[in-house]
Design a protein around this motif. Structure first.
Motif, PDB file in Angstrom:
ATOM      1  N   UNK A  55       0.838  -1.201   0.000  1.00 59.36           N
ATOM      2  CA  UNK A  55       0.000   0.000   0.000  1.00 59.36           C
ATOM      3  C   UNK A  55       0.870   1.247   0.000  1.00 59.36           C
ATOM      4  N   UNK A  56       0.452   2.232  -0.783  1.00 63.11           N
ATOM      5  CA  UNK A  56       1.079   3.549  -0.738  1.00 63.11           C
ATOM      6  C   UNK A  56       0.144   4.479   0.028  1.00 63.11           C
ATOM      7  N   UNK A  57       0.653   5.119   1.065  1.00 66.12           N
ATOM      8  CA  UNK A  57      -0.179   5.998   1.898  1.00 66.12           C
ATOM      9  C   UNK A  57       0.451   7.386   1.995  1.00 66.12           C
ATOM     10  N   UNK A  58      -0.360   8.383   1.753  1.00 66.42           N
ATOM     11  CA  UNK A  58       0.029   9.770   2.027  1.00 66.42           C
ATOM     12  C   UNK A  58      -0.826  10.228   3.220  1.00 66.42           C
ATOM     13  N   UNK A  59      -0.159  10.668   4.288  1.00 71.42           N
ATOM     14  CA  UNK A  59      -0.870  10.994   5.526  1.00 71.42           C
ATOM     15  C   UNK A  59      -0.673  12.461   5.897  1.00 71.42           C
ATOM     16  N   UNK A  60      -1.794  13.142   6.104  1.00 78.35           N
ATOM     17  CA  UNK A  60      -1.816  14.510   6.625  1.00 78.35           C
ATOM     18  C   UNK A  60      -0.853  15.424   5.854  1.00 78.35           C
ATOM     19  N   UNK A  61      -0.932  15.384   4.520  1.00 81.02           N
ATOM     20  CA  UNK A  61      -0.038  16.178   3.674  1.00 81.02           C
ATOM     21  C   UNK A  61      -0.484  17.645   3.665  1.00 81.02           C
ATOM     22  N   UNK A  62       0.451  18.523   3.964  1.00 78.06           N
ATOM     23  CA  UNK A  62       0.184  19.962   4.017  1.00 78.06           C
ATOM     24  C   UNK A  62       1.133  20.677   3.053  1.00 78.06           C
ATOM     25  N   UNK A  63       0.583  21.621   2.273  1.00 80.95           N
ATOM     26  CA  UNK A  63       1.406  22.432   1.382  1.00 80.95           C
ATOM     27  C   UNK A  63       0.764  23.795   1.180  1.00 80.95           C
ATOM     28  N   UNK A  64       1.569  24.850   1.351  1.00 86.77           N
ATOM     29  CA  UNK A  64       1.103  26.222   1.143  1.00 86.77           C
ATOM     30  C   UNK A  64       2.059  26.949   0.220  1.00 86.77           C
ATOM     31  N   UNK A  65       1.517  27.902  -0.524  1.00 90.94           N
ATOM     32  CA  UNK A  65       2.317  28.823  -1.304  1.00 90.94           C
ATOM     33  C   UNK A  65       2.049  30.220  -0.756  1.00 90.94           C
ATOM     34  N   UNK A  66       3.042  30.762  -0.102  1.00 89.31           N
ATOM     35  CA  UNK A  66       2.877  32.030   0.618  1.00 89.31           C
ATOM     36  C   UNK A  66       1.737  31.855   1.625  1.00 89.31           C
ATOM     37  N   UNK A  67       0.679  32.635   1.511  1.00 84.34           N
ATOM     38  CA  UNK A  67      -0.431  32.516   2.465  1.00 84.34           C
ATOM     39  C   UNK A  67      -1.555  31.634   1.935  1.00 84.34           C
ATOM     40  N   UNK A  68      -1.344  31.068   0.756  1.00 81.67           N
ATOM     41  CA  UNK A  68      -2.391  30.263   0.126  1.00 81.67           C
ATOM     42  C   UNK A  68      -2.196  28.783   0.475  1.00 81.67           C
TER      43      UNK A  68
END
Length: 505
Positions: A2-15
């Motif tokens: 299984x491939x799992x991505x957990x709680x992935x967060x990404x922002x660009x500046x304030x977006x």
């Protein structure tokens, strides 16, 4: 595995683009990743393929947490990607064999055993069901063949999970069927496939599971069979999509653009039609019918030897600059290659047709440029961190709005839209339809070239059916059906006769 991505967060500046996204795909399954443009799909895929680093979160393959800080590390972890613009992943002047085995060769010795390399390429191509001469140059291959070559390339690196980003958008129905056969073959061999598409019938035909992103969050994870189309659309939009009202065709009588026996060089055929002021004229044709060839000829990219008449005046259009002077503009099918400058900011893209009005003795007035960009961004609802954001970082729908927006205040009277909704989501399609309707209300003439026949019934007033480079039928939208248009566009029966694409409308 299984491939799992957990709680992935990404922002660009304030977006904030991704807000603790969870995504899971199993080996041996085909998993659809859906969401409107701007939902975060592209960013999630870039993180998974090592093109971008997440701000936080974890990625696991089986029981092992992995760091995918570069495309090389993603490849080493068994993750491959087939991008929408497959040409960017290939070397056109190298052979099929050289392209398929390029990564194996790069990590091998300086001595090349060409016999073994060709045999290896044939083995990999057999796995994707492609029978092709391995000595052939990739530049001579069709788009469908190039896709299969890129997939074979991924298999050479022992891919375990394969991302397919809008792979069917440029394909014909036959080519899509071929791709689905390849996908099923890969699934049976244990490869996990992440399939990005906006076409629900395709998802039902090929996918096992579905994940929907909305505004940077995971809002639906389910077996495809457990969800109706309405439920999937509602998850994507956050609300029930209002049914577009059945429109009455505008009846317009003032000719705007007249083409009489207009010669299309790439088709080596003549066409005739009339576009009226304030009219949306749909050009219905399947892949290969000649839509793009006609559009390019009309704006002088492939110059015709015959003139057209615009507002009663004859124009011989031998160059796109002459088309602009005549009041014609083209929003091309390949927006990332021809519609926008992908590595330039939004404001510079929007100012391109206006440069002559914004320069004085060779100096560009940046304030005027930014004022124009601010007005267009607000008018079209382009979602961006600022008008200075690079076009490459926009979603497909917002890139298309930039491609359209640069022409709005040029004084153009005829707008040519070539497959304008290709690769954009449902919400962005509605926005494009609204822009086109507004242009028609301003008495602009619109030529809408598309193989999406249901869209033509939604947006057009009148439809010309294109088959084998010729207009073989004309219909008002309240006088035809989707079934009739499809029959005509595929060379079916009209009045008891199978048409041969030999007459003009």
């Amino acid at each position: 595995m299984t491939l799992r991505m957990k709680r992935i967060v990404k922002s660009f500046h304030e977006n904030a683009v991704l807000k603790e996204v969870d995504f899971t795909v199993e080996k041996g399954e085909i998993h659809a990743l859906l969401g409107v443009n701007g939902a975060g799909k592209s960013t999630l895929v870039k993180i998974l393929s090592g093109q971008m680093k997440a701000d936080s979160g974890e990625i696991w393959i089986g029981e092992r947490q992995v760091s995918l800080s570069s495309p090389h590390k993603a490849i080493a972890a068994g993750i491959g990607i087939v991008v929408q613009e497959v040409d960017t992943a290939l070397f056109p002047e190298l052979t099929v064999a050289e392209n398929v085995t390029i990564h194996e060769w790069m990590k091998g010795s300086a001595f090349v055993n060409w016999k073994k390399r060709k045999e290896r390429a044939k083995q990999l191509l057999q796995q994707v069901g492609l029978e092709i001469a391995v000595d052939r140059l990739v530049s001579d291959c069709s788009l469908s063949e190039k896709q299969q070559i890129v997939i074979a390339q991924a298999l050479s690196r022992n891919v375990q999970f394969l991302i397919l980003d809008e792979p069917t958008a440029p394909l014909s129905e036959t080519e899509t069927t071929t791709l689905f056969q390849v996908m099923r073959r890969l699934k049976e061999s244990g490869v996990g496939i992440i399939f990005i598409s906006h076409r629900l019938p395709e998802i039902r035909a090929i996918c096992d599971q579905i994940t929907v992103l909305r505004e940077g969050k995971t809002v639906l994870q389910s077996a495809v069979s457990l969800q109706t189309d309405d439920q999937i659309v509602q998850a994507m939009l956050g609300k029930q999509l209002a049914t577009l009202k059945e429109k009455e065709p505008r009846i317009r009588e003032t000719p705007l653009l007249q083409a009489n026996q207009f010669y299309v060089p790439k088709l080596a055929k003549n066409i005739s039609f009339t576009l009226h002021e304030g009219e949306v004229l749909g050009i219905a044709g399947l892949v290969g019918a000649g839509k793009t060839e006609i559009a390019r000829a009309l704006v002088g990219q492939d110059p015709s030897s015959n003139p057209v008449t615009i507002k009663g005046k004859q124009w011989m259009i031998k160059h796109p600059r002459k088309a602009m002077e005549a009041g014609l503009c083209l929003i091309p099918e390949e927006r990332r290659k021809e519609g926008i400058l992908i590595d330039f900011p939004i404001d510079q893209n929007l100012s391109l047709p206006h440069i002559h009005k914004m320069t004085k003795i060779g100096w560009l007035d940046r304030q005027k440029e930014r004022r124009l960009a601010k007005e267009v961004v607000e008018k079209l609802g382009i979602r961006a961190s600022s008008p200075m954001q690079t076009a490459r970082l926009l979603s497909g729908g917002n890139q298309q709005k930039v491609s359209i927006g640069k022409w709005l205040d040029t004084g153009a009277s005829v707008f040519l839209f070539d497959e304008p909704t290709k690769g954009i989501d449902i919400g962005a399609k509605v926005d494009v339809f609204s822009i086109i309707s507004s242009l028609a209300e301003e008495n602009k003439g619109i030529l809408y070239f598309s193989n999406e026949l249901n869209e033509l019934l939604t947006v057009s007033d009148r439809i010309l059916v294109l088959y084998d480079g010729q207009f073989i039928a004309e219909r008002r939208i309240n006088e035809t059906t989707l079934e009739e248009l499809m029959s005509l566009a595929t060379g079916g029966i009209q009045g008891g006769t199978k048409h041969q694409g030999s007459r003009t409308s």
